[in-house]
Design a protein around this motif. Structure first.
Motif, mmCIF file in Angstrom:
data_model
loop_
_atom_site.group_PDB
_atom_site.id
_atom_site.type_symbol
_atom_site.label_atom_id
_atom_site.label_comp_id
_atom_site.label_asym_id
_atom_site.label_seq_id
_atom_site.Cartn_x
_atom_site.Cartn_y
_atom_site.Cartn_z
ATOM 1 N N ASP A 2 89.992 69.591 36.161
ATOM 2 C CA ASP A 2 90.500 70.384 35.036
ATOM 3 C C ASP A 2 90.783 69.559 33.783
ATOM 4 N N GLU A 3 90.342 68.311 33.731
ATOM 5 C CA GLU A 3 90.500 67.517 32.519
ATOM 6 C C GLU A 3 89.264 67.665 31.638
ATOM 7 N N LYS A 4 89.437 67.381 30.330
ATOM 8 C CA LYS A 4 88.350 67.581 29.371
ATOM 9 C C LYS A 4 88.207 66.366 28.461
ATOM 10 N N LEU A 5 86.981 66.178 27.979
ATOM 11 C CA LEU A 5 86.671 65.105 27.044
ATOM 12 C C LEU A 5 86.754 65.676 25.629
ATOM 13 N N ARG A 6 87.550 65.051 24.781
ATOM 14 C CA ARG A 6 87.766 65.560 23.431
ATOM 15 C C ARG A 6 87.772 64.413 22.423
ATOM 16 N N ALA A 7 87.405 64.725 21.181
ATOM 17 C CA ALA A 7 87.474 63.742 20.098
ATOM 18 C C ALA A 7 88.030 64.421 18.867
ATOM 19 N N GLY A 8 88.615 63.631 17.977
ATOM 20 C CA GLY A 8 89.178 64.173 16.743
ATOM 21 C C GLY A 8 90.403 63.389 16.344
ATOM 22 N N ALA A 9 91.256 64.040 15.549
ATOM 23 C CA ALA A 9 92.514 63.439 15.126
ATOM 24 C C ALA A 9 93.594 63.885 16.099
ATOM 25 N N PRO A 10 94.154 62.979 16.896
ATOM 26 C CA PRO A 10 95.157 63.370 17.890
ATOM 27 C C PRO A 10 96.448 63.847 17.241
ATOM 28 N N ALA A 11 97.149 64.724 17.926
ATOM 29 C CA ALA A 11 98.399 65.265 17.400
ATOM 30 C C ALA A 11 99.472 64.196 17.282
ATOM 31 N N ALA A 12 99.474 63.250 18.238
ATOM 32 C CA ALA A 12 100.484 62.194 18.224
ATOM 33 C C ALA A 12 99.908 60.928 17.601
ATOM 34 N N PRO A 13 100.447 60.465 16.482
ATOM 35 C CA PRO A 13 99.985 59.209 15.899
ATOM 36 C C PRO A 13 100.247 58.041 16.844
ATOM 37 N N PRO A 14 99.541 56.940 16.665
ATOM 38 C CA PRO A 14 99.772 55.779 17.546
ATOM 39 C C PRO A 14 101.136 55.158 17.314
#
Length: 543
Positions: free
Chosen positions: A164-176
């Motif tokens: 049930d996990e997924k591969l995603r890319a983009g701007a994450p909600a939590a900054p580093p």
């Protein structure tokens, strides 16, 4: 090119296959989608029976990898035994993971399993970075269709993907975030590998509050809503904020080195006077933070809490006689000591130091309160309150009210009691200092979170006797060998916990030196002093 290695342009995607025996290299270029009409993709799988043959596996794998490379999610999915999940994953590979190029190179087939390598490019808002990894697939016989089909697992798309996990890319909600230790030294997953899940959770919890700026990344989206994302690739560096923790880089380094000596091991160190977590390390195949989230029987380390309860109620005392026989029965169940040893004429301190089970079991009738141990654990040691807020996910132990044989088992850390090294290190710190301090990874001032409180402090007379017995254990009892290298003021307790179906018991050990307490657990590690003991000693020596 020959028939087995031809090129085709499908829906704007160039697919090149180079090699023999039916498949070679599959290359995806561009953003167009497949139309499902590619002759290589549309390999017809005939209904069959019996085990899948190597030839069937090779043909099916070729067709699936062909369709995946072409971006034809439907065609690829129909060659698997889970059409819905596979179609979504293959479609998302480009649409939501932003894979702009992927070259898939099959490896050497072993029976019905075909390994392959992926050399990809991920492109998001003008930023492109390479991504390379290896995975594999296995072909099985369809239960209803009888056709050879790819046994669909998320790991086919990427080896780190779980159910049930997924591969995603983009701007994450939590900054580093840049996590640092108590002295300002940076704590990175590269330098301290077992901190990765801890750092991921710190970022998820505090990244948006600490003032950093998000970049762009490729990550694994977890199945559980509150679980942290796992970054696979940084496309654009964000601007991290600095997050101070209570960890100590020197102690953490020792913990990392210690757990590396045993698989499936975990260790935690805390300061006894304030609960600050100095180190947390795990060496596990599954990446689970068992040191803080585990739930396993703690074995005889629990006798620290049981002894406190017995002394607290006036049923035992360090110098009081304590009958240690080879075996004892309670609630219709027989309990025995390791190798059926006995200690004629021993006092309670000696029975504790030698880890005599029967000396504890025989006290149940005198206590005459089935909830006594649970009450002591909760009111004095802060265990089982279910409200510890360490800064990341953690569990605070469970000591259920029990009756009969189960109550007897709980006295020696078995039954339904569950703990992790954080819990055990905490109750050792409570024994050492005389007061419960909820473990903390980061300051509660960061987010104003409430901190768990125990109902009462340990009675001074109880604490003094408990410390005396733990010192005896560390110098001449079951913990002596492991604690030999630890100097100064010290105390300890060993434990081993039998687990159903395991060939060897879990190894547990807890100890303190000065103002630091540490606890470790090694799954199926055997006796406490053998495996977990050296881990605790190494951490205490670094503190």
């Amino acid at each position: 090119m020959n028939g087995a290695a031809k090129g085709a342009i499908v829906g704007g995607v160039f697919l090149a296959m180079v090699g023999g025996a039916g498949y070679g290299v599959y290359a995806l270029v561009g953003d167009g989608g497949g139309d499902g009409k590619n002759g290589d993709t549309a390999v017809k799988a005939e209904k069959g029976s019996g085990p899948v043959t190597d030839k069937e596996a090779a043909q099916t794998a070729k067709a699936f990898l062909d369709a995946w490379a072409a971006g034809d999610a439907r065609a690829a999915a129909e060659l698997t035994n889970n059409v819905q999940a596979a179609q979504s994953a293959v479609a998302d590979y480009r649409a939501k993971a932003y894979v702009s190029k992927a070259v898939i190179t099959p490896g050497t087939q072993t029976g019905t399993t075909i390994p392959f390598g992926v050399a990809a490019e991920v492109t998001y808002q003008g930023a492109t970075k390479p991504l390379a990894y290896e995975s594999k697939l296995t072909v099985v016989r369809g239960l209803t269709s009888g056709k050879p089909l790819v046994d669909w697992q998320p790991s086919v798309i990427h080896p780190q993907l779980q159910k049930d996990e997924k591969l995603r890319a983009g701007a994450p909600a939590a900054p580093p975030v840049k996590a640092v230790d108590r002295n300002g030294e940076e704590l990175s997953a590269e330098k301290y590998p077992s901190l990765r899940p801890v750092l991921d959770q710190l970022r998820q919890t505090y990244g948006g509050k600490a003032g950093g700026k998000a970049g762009a990344e490729l990550w694994i989206e977890p199945a559980a809503q509150d679980a942290p994302k796992r970054t696979l690739l940084t496309l654009v560096e964000g601007e991290p904020s600095t997050l101070k923790t209570y960890l100590d880089a020197k102690v953490q380094a020792a913990a990392e080195k210690a757990v590396a000596t045993y698989p499936e091991s975990s260790v935690v160190a805390v300061q006894t006077g304030n609960g600050h977590i100095l180190a947390v390390a795990n060496n596990r195949k599954d990446g689970f933070n068992a040191a803080m989230e585990g739930r396993r029987a703690p074995g005889s380390t629990m006798k620290v809490v049981t002894a406190a309860m017995l002394i607290d109620r006036g049923k035992a005392a360090a110098d009081k006689a304590s009958e240690c026989t080879k075996d004892a029965s309670w609630g219709g169940r027989s309990f025995h000591n390791l190798n059926n040893f006995e200690l004629p004429g021993a006092n309670f301190a000696t029975s504790f130091a030698k880890s005599c089970n029967t000396a504890f079991i025989k006290q149940i009738d005198d206590v005459n309160d089935d909830g006594a141990l649970a009450k002591e654990a909760r009111e004095v040691f802060g265990l089982g309150l279910d409200n510890w807020k360490t800064g990341i996910r953690s569990t605070d132990g469970e000591v259920p009210v029990a009756t009969g044989a189960e109550a007897a088992a709980e006295y020696i850390g078995q039954g339904r009691i569950t703990m992790n090294p954080l819990n055990v290190a905490s109750f050792t710190a409570t024994a050492r200092s005389g007061a419960f301090h909820q473990p903390l990874l980061v300051s509660p001032e960061l987010d104003g979170r409430p901190i768990a409180q125990a109902a009462r402090q340990m009675k001074p007379s109880v604490q003094q006797q408990l410390v005396r017995m733990m010192k005896l254990t560390a110098t001449s009892g079951t913990a002596a060998q492991a604690m030999n290298s630890v100097g100064g003021d010290k105390g300890a307790k060993t434990g081993s916990a039998e687990v159903d179906g395991a060939g060897s018991p879990d190894s547990w050990f807890t100890g303190y030196s000065g103002d630091v307490a540490a606890a470790a657990m090694v799954e199926a590690g055997g006796h406490g002093g053998d495996a977990a003991g050296p881990l605790v000693a190494a951490v205490l020596n670094a503190s």
